[in-house]
Design a protein around this motif. Structure first.
Motif, PDB file in Angstrom:
ATOM      1  N   VAL A 113      -7.048   1.727  -6.500  1.00  0.00           N
ATOM      2  CA  VAL A 113      -7.096   3.015  -5.809  1.00  0.00           C
ATOM      3  C   VAL A 113      -8.338   2.975  -4.930  1.00  0.00           C
ATOM      4  N   THR A 114      -8.154   3.262  -3.647  1.00  0.00           N
ATOM      5  CA  THR A 114      -9.287   3.239  -2.727  1.00  0.00           C
ATOM      6  C   THR A 114      -9.336   4.520  -1.910  1.00  0.00           C
ATOM      7  N   GLU A 115     -10.529   4.804  -1.432  1.00  0.00           N
ATOM      8  CA  GLU A 115     -10.699   5.888  -0.464  1.00  0.00           C
ATOM      9  C   GLU A 115     -11.570   5.370   0.661  1.00  0.00           C
ATOM     10  N   ARG A 116     -11.047   5.505   1.878  1.00  0.00           N
ATOM     11  CA  ARG A 116     -11.768   5.110   3.097  1.00  0.00           C
ATOM     12  C   ARG A 116     -11.533   6.172   4.139  1.00  0.00           C
ATOM     13  N   ASP A 117     -12.599   6.632   4.733  1.00  0.00           N
ATOM     14  CA  ASP A 117     -12.497   7.615   5.817  1.00  0.00           C
ATOM     15  C   ASP A 117     -11.616   8.803   5.415  1.00  0.00           C
ATOM     16  N   GLY A 118     -11.720   9.235   4.167  1.00  0.00           N
ATOM     17  CA  GLY A 118     -10.967  10.391   3.688  1.00  0.00           C
ATOM     18  C   GLY A 118      -9.533  10.116   3.296  1.00  0.00           C
ATOM     19  N   ALA A 119      -9.048   8.903   3.508  1.00  0.00           N
ATOM     20  CA  ALA A 119      -7.670   8.544   3.150  1.00  0.00           C
ATOM     21  C   ALA A 119      -7.661   7.818   1.810  1.00  0.00           C
ATOM     22  N   VAL A 120      -6.827   8.299   0.893  1.00  0.00           N
ATOM     23  CA  VAL A 120      -6.708   7.686  -0.432  1.00  0.00           C
ATOM     24  C   VAL A 120      -5.454   6.815  -0.450  1.00  0.00           C
ATOM     25  N   THR A 131       0.821  -1.204   0.000  1.00  0.00           N
ATOM     26  CA  THR A 131       0.000   0.000   0.000  1.00  0.00           C
ATOM     27  C   THR A 131       0.856   1.255   0.000  1.00  0.00           C
ATOM     28  N   TYR A 132       0.317   2.287  -0.642  1.00  0.00           N
ATOM     29  CA  TYR A 132       0.979   3.584  -0.741  1.00  0.00           C
ATOM     30  C   TYR A 132      -0.060   4.657  -0.432  1.00  0.00           C
ATOM     31  N   ASP A 133       0.297   5.603   0.420  1.00  0.00           N
ATOM     32  CA  ASP A 133      -0.583   6.731   0.685  1.00  0.00           C
ATOM     33  C   ASP A 133      -0.547   7.675  -0.509  1.00  0.00           C
ATOM     34  N   PHE A 134      -1.668   8.347  -0.765  1.00  0.00           N
ATOM     35  CA  PHE A 134      -1.741   9.335  -1.836  1.00  0.00           C
ATOM     36  C   PHE A 134      -2.266  10.631  -1.240  1.00  0.00           C
ATOM     37  N   GLU A 135      -1.521  11.690  -1.439  1.00  0.00           N
ATOM     38  CA  GLU A 135      -1.931  13.002  -0.952  1.00  0.00           C
ATOM     39  C   GLU A 135      -2.741  13.674  -2.046  1.00  0.00           C
ATOM     40  N   GLY A 136      -4.041  13.635  -1.914  1.00  0.00           N
ATOM     41  CA  GLY A 136      -4.934  14.214  -2.907  1.00  0.00           C
ATOM     42  C   GLY A 136      -6.237  13.464  -2.915  1.00  0.00           C
ATOM     43  N   SER A 137      -7.089  13.818  -3.848  1.00  0.00           N
ATOM     44  CA  SER A 137      -8.417  13.215  -3.914  1.00  0.00           C
ATOM     45  C   SER A 137      -8.377  11.860  -4.607  1.00  0.00           C
ATOM     46  N   PHE A 138      -9.452  11.123  -4.442  1.00  0.00           N
ATOM     47  CA  PHE A 138      -9.610   9.838  -5.122  1.00  0.00           C
ATOM     48  C   PHE A 138      -9.544  10.042  -6.633  1.00  0.00           C
ATOM     49  N   ASP A 139     -10.256  11.049  -7.141  1.00  0.00           N
ATOM     50  CA  ASP A 139     -10.246  11.317  -8.581  1.00  0.00           C
ATOM     51  C   ASP A 139      -8.849  11.662  -9.084  1.00  0.00           C
ATOM     52  N   ASP A 140      -8.099  12.433  -8.297  1.00  0.00           N
ATOM     53  CA  ASP A 140      -6.719  12.756  -8.685  1.00  0.00           C
ATOM     54  C   ASP A 140      -5.861  11.498  -8.730  1.00  0.00           C
ATOM     55  N   ALA A 141      -6.066  10.612  -7.773  1.00  0.00           N
ATOM     56  CA  ALA A 141      -5.275   9.375  -7.728  1.00  0.00           C
ATOM     57  C   ALA A 141      -5.597   8.471  -8.906  1.00  0.00           C
ATOM     58  N   THR A 142      -6.884   8.305  -9.231  1.00  0.00           N
ATOM     59  CA  THR A 142      -7.225   7.443 -10.369  1.00  0.00           C
ATOM     60  C   THR A 142      -6.692   8.029 -11.671  1.00  0.00           C
TER      61      THR A 142
END
Length: 146
Positions: free
Chosen positions: A110-117, A27-38
């Motif tokens: 790419v997932t988003e849970r509880d505000g964390a992407v 797993t890798y943290d992503f700083e930004g929105s789900f849409d930005d990550a996808t």
């Protein structure tokens, strides 16, 4: 035909991959929105010269079917899985061991849970499959996963 080859062929025909357990995910943290990550993951895959075979919108499916299966739990705010293959890397790992076919296609989620992407992919067995893991890690790094 050996049992291992028959099982691999059955998995291939049914579209099944080797089972994945939580400890097998990197797993890798992503700083930004789900849409930005996808968007970043999609671009990073294409930038490697690869073609995305499919995008599975797992989060939407889970949200849509939760009530039908008796669950009100929201697992993800968003969850998409990108599937693709590399002719070069796939040939190398399958020439090393034809049973590596069960690992194809490769995927990045790419997932988003509880505000964390989070961006994640499988951890592959030692040996030839490390080439796939290295490719996936390169793609995630380009996408901005840390």
């Amino acid at each position: 035909m050996s049992v291992r080859i028959a099982a691999a062929a059955t998995c291939l025909v049914l579209g099944l991959a080797a089972p994945l357990h939580a400890q097998d995910a990197i797993t890798y943290d992503f700083e930004g929105s789900f849409d930005d990550a996808t968007f970043a993951v999609e671009n990073a895959i294409v930038n490697q010269g690869l073609v995305i075979d499919s995008v599975s919108h797992v989060g939407d499916m889970l949200a849509r079917t939760g009530e039908d299966v008796g669950s009100a739990q929201e697992l993800f705010t968003g969850a998409d899985i990108f599937q693709f293959c590399s002719a070069v890397v796939s040939r190398e790992v399958m020439e090393a061991d034809p049973l590596n076919v069960v690992h194809c296609p490769y995927s990045i989620a790419v997932t988003e849970r509880d505000g964390a992407v989070t961006i994640l992919h499988r951890s592959y067995p030692d040996g030839a499959m490390q080439q796939v893991e290295d490719l996936l890690s390169t793609i995630v790094a380009e996408a901005g996963g840390s």
